[in-house]
Design an enzyme around this catalytic site. Structure first.
Site, short mmCIF file in Angstrom:
data_model
loop_
_atom_site.label_atom_id
_atom_site.label_comp_id
_atom_site.label_asym_id
_atom_site.label_seq_id
_atom_site.Cartn_x
_atom_site.Cartn_y
_atom_site.Cartn_z
N ASN A 97 3.18 3.91 12.56
CA ASN A 97 2.01 4.65 13.03
C ASN A 97 1.84 4.34 14.51
O ASN A 97 1.42 3.25 14.86
CB ASN A 97 0.78 4.21 12.21
CG ASN A 97 -0.51 4.84 12.73
OD1 ASN A 97 -0.48 5.72 13.58
ND2 ASN A 97 -1.63 4.36 12.21
N TRP A 98 2.18 5.32 15.32
CA TRP A 98 2.17 5.07 16.77
C TRP A 98 0.76 5.13 17.36
O TRP A 98 0.57 4.84 18.54
CB TRP A 98 3.09 6.08 17.48
CG TRP A 98 4.55 5.93 17.12
CD1 TRP A 98 5.10 5.00 16.26
CD2 TRP A 98 5.65 6.73 17.58
NE1 TRP A 98 6.46 5.18 16.17
CE2 TRP A 98 6.84 6.22 16.97
CE3 TRP A 98 5.76 7.82 18.44
CZ2 TRP A 98 8.09 6.79 17.20
CZ3 TRP A 98 7.01 8.38 18.67
CH2 TRP A 98 8.16 7.86 18.07
N LYS A 99 -0.20 5.58 16.55
CA LYS A 99 -1.60 5.69 16.99
C LYS A 99 -1.68 6.48 18.31
O LYS A 99 -0.85 7.37 18.53
CB LYS A 99 -2.23 4.29 17.09
CG LYS A 99 -2.05 3.50 15.78
CD LYS A 99 -2.89 2.26 15.70
CE LYS A 99 -2.65 1.58 14.36
NZ LYS A 99 -3.45 0.36 14.19
N HIS A 147 -7.01 6.58 7.57
CA HIS A 147 -6.71 5.33 8.27
C HIS A 147 -8.02 4.62 8.63
O HIS A 147 -9.02 5.27 8.92
CB HIS A 147 -5.89 5.60 9.54
CG HIS A 147 -5.36 4.34 10.14
ND1 HIS A 147 -6.13 3.56 10.99
CD2 HIS A 147 -4.18 3.69 9.98
CE1 HIS A 147 -5.41 2.48 11.32
NE2 HIS A 147 -4.24 2.54 10.72
N GLU A 169 -9.01 3.25 11.22
CA GLU A 169 -9.59 3.61 12.52
C GLU A 169 -10.34 4.94 12.42
O GLU A 169 -11.32 5.16 13.13
CB GLU A 169 -8.49 3.63 13.58
CG GLU A 169 -8.09 2.20 13.95
CD GLU A 169 -6.61 1.98 14.18
OE1 GLU A 169 -5.88 2.95 14.45
OE2 GLU A 169 -6.18 0.81 14.07
N GLU A 194 -4.45 -1.72 3.96
CA GLU A 194 -4.53 -2.29 5.31
C GLU A 194 -5.88 -3.00 5.47
O GLU A 194 -6.89 -2.34 5.77
CB GLU A 194 -4.41 -1.18 6.36
CG GLU A 194 -3.12 -0.40 6.32
CD GLU A 194 -2.82 0.27 7.66
OE1 GLU A 194 -1.81 -0.06 8.26
OE2 GLU A 194 -3.64 1.09 8.11
N GLY A 209 -4.06 -4.92 14.14
CA GLY A 209 -4.05 -5.09 15.59
C GLY A 209 -4.59 -6.43 16.05
O GLY A 209 -4.82 -6.64 17.24
N SER A 243 -0.69 -6.02 11.24
CA SER A 243 0.09 -7.02 11.98
C SER A 243 1.43 -7.35 11.31
O SER A 243 1.85 -8.51 11.31
CB SER A 243 -0.74 -8.29 12.21
OG SER A 243 -1.88 -7.99 13.00
N GLY A 290 1.86 -0.70 12.84
CA GLY A 290 1.26 -0.16 14.06
C GLY A 290 2.02 -0.65 15.28
O GLY A 290 3.10 -0.15 15.61
N GLY A 291 1.49 -1.68 15.93
CA GLY A 291 2.03 -2.18 17.20
C GLY A 291 3.54 -2.37 17.21
O GLY A 291 4.22 -1.93 18.15
P1 13P Z 1 -0.87 -3.17 13.48
O1 13P Z 1 0.50 -3.26 12.88
O2 13P Z 1 -0.84 -2.93 14.97
O3 13P Z 1 -1.76 -4.29 13.07
O4 13P Z 1 -1.52 -1.82 12.89
C1 13P Z 1 -1.51 -1.63 11.53
C2 13P Z 1 -1.95 -0.24 11.27
O5 13P Z 1 -3.10 0.08 11.42
C3 13P Z 1 -0.93 0.74 10.84
O6 13P Z 1 -1.52 1.92 10.42
#
Ligand code: 13P
Length: 252
Positions: free
Chosen positions: A10-12, A96, A98, A168, A174, A214, A235-236
């Site tokens: 997930n590149w957000k 998600h 967020e 999650e 994050g 993470s 994510g990251g």
């Molecule tokens: P991180 O891997 O950056 O913690 O993000 C997880 C996430 O929200 C994937 O959708």
């Protein structure tokens, strides 16, 4: 039990057009032919078409970070399932954290998105997870169960063949704090047993449940070795081709 691992990036709201295509190209080079793990990357909407081109001839599917539940019309800023299919998306992330906590999406809205995906042939990745305060108040099971029940309202056991759940924990997203394998496994087992209650044992057994929060190359293997963790929503670390490839290789 024959569940395949499923690893999604997930590149957000990250990358530029040039970064996104370069990242997709680098990921294809490293892991584009892996067949033992299901893989997808979810770039920002404006880059879907270019990333799809970069993924061509690879085993990596295209995913979207969100979707809307109407077909078309006066819904400024929204993107339909038909549009996603047009540009070659297989998956869409729904709910998600967020979007739940920054944008304010409700379980009811998320459920409409999940149902729309299913009816139009996009595979939804339904995200669930508790806040830190909810974990501290011992409400994890209650919160996650509610999100699953409401998110899957009206989804049949046959439909579940196309649905992925992503657990999650919001406090692990994050933050660099990962749920321990035991903490994650406990919730995943609870989710699977809930799917058994809502549906049946076969459906529960066949549903891929990803962990997200993470996930990095150095913790991916121990998380994915847990019996009820069937991959990762990253994510990251999915923004670095090397790291994403290592996570996939950890599951291979
Ligand atoms: P991180 O891997 O950056 O913690 O993000 C997880 C996430 O929200 C994937 O959708």
């Amino acid at each position: 039990m024959t569940r395949k691992l499923f690893i999604a990036g997930n590149w957000k709201m990250n990358t530029s057009l040039a970064d996104a295509t370069a990242l997709a190209g680098a990921i294809v080079e490293k892991i584009g032919s892996v067949e033992t793990v299901d893989m997808t990357v979810c770039p920002p909407f404006p880059y879907l078409t270019s990333v799809k081109e970069a993924l061509a001839d690879s085993k990596i599917a295209l995913g979207a970070q969100d979707v809307f539940y109407e077909d078309s019309g006066a819904y400024t800023g929204e993107v339909s399932t038909a549009m996603l299919k047009d540009v070659g998306c297989t998956y869409a992330i729904c709910g998600h954290s967020e979007r739940r906590h920054v944008i304010g999406e409700t379980d009811e809205l998320i459920n409409r998105k999940v149902l729309k995906c299913i009816s139009d042939g996009i595979m939804p990745i339904l995200c669930v997870g508790e806040l830190l305060t909810q974990r501290q108040a011992d409400e994890t099971i209650e919160v996650v169960s509610r999100q699953i029940r409401l998110g899957l309202e009206g989804v049949s056991s046959a439909d579940m063949a196309g649905v992925t759940i992503a657990y999650e924990p919001v406090w692990a997203i994050g933050t660099g704090i990962t749920a321990t394998p035991d903490q994650a496994q406990d919730v995943h087992a609870m989710i699977r047993s809930l799917l058994g209650e809502i549906y049946d044992a076969a459906t529960a057994n066949n549903t891929q449940i990803q962990y997200g929060g993470s996930v990095k190359p150095d913790n991916a293997a121990e998380l994915m070795n847990c019996p009820d963790i069937d991959g990762a929503l990253v994510g990251g670390a999915s923004l670095k081709a090397d790291d994403f490839a290592k996570i996939v290789q950890a599951g291979k």
